[in-house]
Structure formats: structure tokens, C-alpha cells
Design an enzyme around this catalytic site. Structure first.
Site, PDB file in Angstrom:
ATOM      1  N   SER A 145       0.552 -14.040  -3.934  1.00 15.08           N
ATOM      2  CA  SER A 145      -0.780 -13.469  -4.173  1.00 15.08           C
ATOM      3  C   SER A 145      -1.351 -13.925  -5.506  1.00 15.08           C
ATOM      4  CB  SER A 145      -0.627 -11.943  -4.168  1.00 15.08           C
ATOM      5  OG  SER A 145      -1.700 -11.327  -4.829  1.00 15.08           O
ATOM      6  N   TYR A 185       3.154  -5.158  -8.286  1.00 17.71           N
ATOM      7  CA  TYR A 185       2.989  -6.034  -7.113  1.00 17.71           C
ATOM      8  C   TYR A 185       2.984  -7.500  -7.547  1.00 17.71           C
ATOM      9  CZ  TYR A 185       0.324  -8.073  -3.124  1.00 17.71           C
ATOM     10  OH  TYR A 185      -0.127  -8.841  -2.071  1.00 17.71           O
ATOM     11  N   LYS A 188       5.746 -10.382  -6.586  1.00 18.08           N
ATOM     12  CA  LYS A 188       5.401 -11.643  -5.914  1.00 18.08           C
ATOM     13  C   LYS A 188       5.835 -12.843  -6.772  1.00 18.08           C
ATOM     14  CE  LYS A 188       3.289 -10.200  -2.100  1.00 18.08           C
ATOM     15  NZ  LYS A 188       3.822 -10.460  -0.757  1.00 18.08           N
TER      16      LYS A 188
HETATM   17  N1  LIG Z   1      -4.673  -9.540   2.976  1.00 14.21           N
HETATM   18  C1  LIG Z   1      -4.801 -10.032   1.743  1.00 14.21           C
HETATM   19  O1  LIG Z   1      -5.913 -10.029   1.162  1.00 14.21           O
HETATM   20  C2  LIG Z   1      -3.613 -10.618   1.017  1.00 14.21           C
HETATM   21  C3  LIG Z   1      -3.827 -11.252  -0.205  1.00 14.21           C
HETATM   22  C4  LIG Z   1      -2.736 -11.782  -0.880  1.00 14.21           C
HETATM   23  C5  LIG Z   1      -1.471 -11.683  -0.335  1.00 14.21           C
HETATM   24  N2  LIG Z   1      -1.283 -11.051   0.853  1.00 14.21           N
HETATM   25  C6  LIG Z   1       0.079 -10.955   1.373  1.00 14.21           C
HETATM   26  O2  LIG Z   1       0.068 -11.368   2.744  1.00 14.21           O
HETATM   27  C7  LIG Z   1       1.042 -10.620   3.480  1.00 14.21           C
HETATM   28  C8  LIG Z   1       0.408  -9.981   4.701  1.00 14.21           C
HETATM   29  O3  LIG Z   1      -0.660  -9.154   4.282  1.00 14.21           O
HETATM   30  P1  LIG Z   1      -1.461  -8.203   5.276  1.00 14.21           P
HETATM   31  O4  LIG Z   1      -2.837  -8.116   4.741  1.00 14.21           O
HETATM   32  O5  LIG Z   1      -1.233  -8.611   6.674  1.00 14.21           O
HETATM   33  O6  LIG Z   1      -0.738  -6.806   4.982  1.00 14.21           O
HETATM   34  P2  LIG Z   1      -0.339  -5.625   5.980  1.00 14.21           P
HETATM   35  O7  LIG Z   1      -0.077  -4.426   5.138  1.00 14.21           O
HETATM   36  O8  LIG Z   1      -1.322  -5.507   7.096  1.00 14.21           O
HETATM   37  O9  LIG Z   1       1.042  -6.148   6.600  1.00 14.21           O
HETATM   38  C9  LIG Z   1       2.279  -5.988   5.956  1.00 14.21           C
HETATM   39  C10 LIG Z   1       3.237  -5.444   6.994  1.00 14.21           C
HETATM   40  O10 LIG Z   1       4.525  -5.262   6.366  1.00 14.21           O
HETATM   41  C11 LIG Z   1       5.133  -4.191   7.034  1.00 14.21           C
HETATM   42  N3  LIG Z   1       6.233  -3.630   6.248  1.00 14.21           N
HETATM   43  C12 LIG Z   1       6.164  -2.940   5.080  1.00 14.21           C
HETATM   44  N4  LIG Z   1       7.372  -2.511   4.702  1.00 14.21           N
HETATM   45  C13 LIG Z   1       8.244  -2.955   5.653  1.00 14.21           C
HETATM   46  C14 LIG Z   1       9.652  -2.811   5.825  1.00 14.21           C
HETATM   47  N5  LIG Z   1      10.406  -2.125   4.954  1.00 14.21           N
HETATM   48  N6  LIG Z   1      10.229  -3.383   6.918  1.00 14.21           N
HETATM   49  C15 LIG Z   1       9.464  -4.070   7.819  1.00 14.21           C
HETATM   50  N7  LIG Z   1       8.136  -4.213   7.706  1.00 14.21           N
HETATM   51  C16 LIG Z   1       7.525  -3.671   6.635  1.00 14.21           C
HETATM   52  C17 LIG Z   1       4.001  -3.172   7.180  1.00 14.21           C
HETATM   53  O11 LIG Z   1       4.300  -2.194   8.172  1.00 14.21           O
HETATM   54  C18 LIG Z   1       2.829  -4.063   7.536  1.00 14.21           C
HETATM   55  O12 LIG Z   1       2.622  -4.127   8.940  1.00 14.21           O
HETATM   56  C19 LIG Z   1       1.652  -9.637   2.489  1.00 14.21           C
HETATM   57  O13 LIG Z   1       2.846 -10.196   1.984  1.00 14.21           O
HETATM   58  C20 LIG Z   1       0.619  -9.533   1.389  1.00 14.21           C
HETATM   59  O14 LIG Z   1       1.203  -9.191   0.155  1.00 14.21           O
HETATM   60  C21 LIG Z   1      -2.331 -10.516   1.545  1.00 14.21           C
END
Ligand SMILES: NC(=O)c1ccc[n+]([C@@H]2O[C@H](COP(=O)([O-])OP(=O)(O)OC[C@H]3O[C@@H](n4cnc5c(N)ncnc54)[C@H](O)[C@@H]3O)[C@@H](O)[C@H]2O)c1
Length: 314
Positions: A117, A141, A145
Site C-alpha cells: 500500500s 498498517y 505492509k
Molecule cells: N482497496 C484499496 O484501496 C487498497 C489499497 C491499498 C492496498 N490494498 C490491499 O489490497 C488487499 C485487498 O484489499 P480489499 O480492498 O479487497 O480489502 P477487503 O477488506 O475487501 O479484503 C480483505 C479480505 O481479507 C479477509 N481477512 C481478514 N483477516 C483474515 C484472516 N485472519 N483470515 C482470512 N482472511 C482474512 C477479510 O475477510 C477480507 O475479505 C489488502 O491486502 C489491502 O491491504 C487495498
């Protein structure tokens, strides 16, 4: 050959699963793992598993010598990780290490795609961040990362995995409901007005953001499956640089003054502190040269949301 998506029930995990199933990549199984039961997809190659990746033995039980690619998306998002310190470290760092170790034990050289991120950056930053800018996270966070990236780098250096850490821009427009990311408002100020709902913006119109649409970031995930080994393991994914004020101007053009009038400002210093510490502009020359893509305009991002996700929601 198997592909695994951790966080496969989440927002990007589900979009990536759909994209993989319609891609030219050849695989026999797509395993979606999430602590919340992933939504089943109508394809015989898909297997869904509800599992807590922090539980002992779970990471090891997933990876086998048939695993070719692990997309590690499971995470606790930014504000949530800030509020729950222990959970953030357990999911965002300890799980990353367990999965890397499981790959090493099962079959060295698995392509491991880690979703990092912009939050790895923070504090006073140059106006344009580039691949040489030091990582200076100012949130738990971001620290989690950044440490995940270091793990991916070291396991790759040793040949235990073939890793890539993709630093995602803020993804906008995210369909559905607000989540516990500090950047949740970035989608809310477009999504809610276009759905006829009121929303508040917690930051100033001058705040500059680095954005990507969900479709573009998922295309970039697909490229990461087959990208040849390059110079660096951590890649700033391309985005577009837009201020909140410019986003609201684009909203007015797309949804009219009635949509714009649904957004009011209510300053939240905690949110502004986190989001303003992230880069608003990044030099992506290396990523673009490798074939990663950015959206063209913010108007195009809104248009894509209205065409695909808004219709699905209504
Ligand atoms: N969406 C954004 O703007 C963005 C930006 C930068 C980075 N990211 C990264 O991209 C990735 C996906 O993001 P997203 O927006 O789909 O997030 P999201 O929260 O929709 O998906 C993350 C998933 O991880 C699962 N999870 C959490 N703890 C868990 C555990 N202990 N065991 C199994 N599953 C678990 C959650 O249930 C969730 O479904 C993440 O790593 C996030 O940090 C997202």
C-alpha cells in the site's frame, strides 16, 4: 496447477477471481480463502474455503507442490489496524510470514504476489515519490505492509519464492458499503451521491490522492502472474493524481448538481492525518515500462463505476 487468493471473499479478491476465470492463464484450481465464506463462483475450477489464516497450521495446509501462484490479499485495512493493534500485526505481518514459509516448504519458486500500500510512505515526502523514496510509514498498517515487503524481498533473494510486492493506489470507486479503511471516503463521495444518498467528506478539497479503478488494478494483478523477474521486487502501481476538489467537479459533470449537493464537508483530523501522509503523485516510469497500466482520467473511473457497479447495485 493451482492459484490461491487469500482474502478471496473480499472486494479485490472477488474481482480478481472473476478476472482470472476469464483470462488466458491456464490452471486447474482457483482456491479462494477467507475468514468470511467467499461468494461461490459458477466455475468448476473454483473452490472456496472459510478459514482464519492466523490459526496455527492453516497457511501450511493450503500450499502444496501444485501451487503455482499465491495472491496474498487478506488483510486488516488501515483504520481497523490502527484501532486493533494486535489483530493488525497478526493478520498483516504474521500471516504473510506463515504463507511465505509454507511456500518455501512446499515448493521453492512459487510466484507470491503481496498487496502492499501507499501507506508504506508517510511524513514529509517529495512532491513526486519515486522508487528510490525511503519507506517511512506513519501508521501500524503502513509499518505492517512495509515489513511484509521486506519479507517478500528476502524470501525471494534466497529463492524460496518468486515474489512481487505491489503497492496499490487508493482504489476508487469501490461498490457496496463504506469499510474501515481511512480512505473509505474516497469512494463514498462518489458512490453515495450517485446512489442518491448523502455523504460527508472528512478532508479538504485540496488534498491530492493517487487513485486507480478496481478494473485497472485487477488487470495489473493479472500481469503480475507472469511478469518476468525484474530489478526490484516492490512496485508502485501506476495511478492518476487527483485532488478531492477535482473529484467533486467530475462528480458534478457525471451526476449533475443534485449529486454534488449530496456531499458536505465535516473535517476529521484523524482521517486527514493518515491520508494526507500518503503520496499524491508517484513517478511510475519503471512500472509502466514493465507493462502495468493506469486509468486515463477520473471521469473515466466514474464512468466505469456507473456502467458496471452502479447497475449491479441497483
Ligand atoms: N482497496 C484499496 O484501496 C487498497 C489499497 C491499498 C492496498 N490494498 C490491499 O489490497 C488487499 C485487498 O484489499 P480489499 O480492498 O479487497 O480489502 P477487503 O477488506 O475487501 O479484503 C480483505 C479480505 O481479507 C479477509 N481477512 C481478514 N483477516 C483474515 C484472516 N485472519 N483470515 C482470512 N482472511 C482474512 C477479510 O475477510 C477480507 O475479505 C489488502 O491486502 C489491502 O491491504 C487495498
Amino acid at each position: 496447477m493451482q492459484i490461491i487468493i487469500t482474502g478471496g471473499g473480499g472486494f479485490l479478491g472477488q474481482k480478481l477471481a472473476h478476472a482470472l476465470l476469464h483470462s488466458s492463464l491456464s490452471f486447474s484450481e482457483l482456491l479462494l480463502v477467507d475468514i468470511q465464506e467467499p461468494q461461490a463462483l459458477a466455475d468448476p475450477r473454483v473452490r472456496c474455503l472459510q478459514a482464519d489464516l492466523t490459526a496455527p497450521g492453516v497457511a501450511e495446509s493450503l500450499i502444496s507442490k501444485h501451487t503455482a501462484i499465491v495472491y496474498h490479499l487478506a488483510a486488516i485495512v488501515s483504520s481497523h489496524a490502527e484501532q486493533d493493534f494486535d489483530l493488525g500485526w497478526r493478520v498483516n505481518l504474521d500471516t504473510t510470514r506463515s504463507l511465505l514459509e509454507a511456500c518455501r516448504q512446499a515448493r521453492p519458486g512459487i510466484r507470491f504476489v503481496f498487496t502492499s500500500s501507499l501507506a508504506v510512505y508517510g511524513g514529509p515526502l517529495p512532491e513526486v515519490v519515486d522508487d528510490g523514496t525511503a519507506l517511512t510509514p506513519t501508521s501500524s498498517y503502513g509499518a505492517q505492509k512495509a515489513m511484509g515487503e521486506l519479507l517478500v524481498n528476502d524470501y525471494s533473494r534466497k529463492g524460496y519464492v518468486d515474489g512481487l510486492a505491489l503497492r496499490l493506489p487508493t482504489i476508487c470507486v469501490r461498490p457496496g458499503k463504506p469499510n474501515r479503511a481511512a480512505s473509505s471516503f474516497v469512494s463514498s463521495i462518489i458512490r453515495e451521491p450517485l446512489q442518491g444518498e448523502q455523504t460527508t467528506c472528512p478532508v479538504s478539497p485540496a488534498l491530492r490522492l493517487w487513485l486507480s479503478s478496481p478494473a485497472t488494478v485487477v488487470n495489473n494483478f493479472l500481469l503480475a502472474a507472469t511478469l518476468p523477474r525484474g530489478d526490484g521486487r516492490s512496485i508502485n502501481l501506476p495511478g492518476i493524481s487527483v485532488t478531492v476538489g477535482e473529484m467533486l467537479d467530475a462528480l458534478t459533470k457525471a451526476g449533475g448538481q443534485a449529486a454534488r449537493d449530496k456531499v458536505s464537508f465535516a473535517h476529521d483530523p484523524a482521517i486527514e492525518r493518515i491520508v494526507a501522509s500518503w503520496p499524491g503523485q508517484i513517478d511510475n516510469s519503471r512500472a509502466l515500462a514493465s507493462g502495468f497500466m493506469a486509468d486515463w482520467t477520473f471521469a473515466g473511473i466514474i464512468d466505469s463505476f456507473m456502467t458496471h457497479d452502479l447497475q449491479e447495485a441497483s
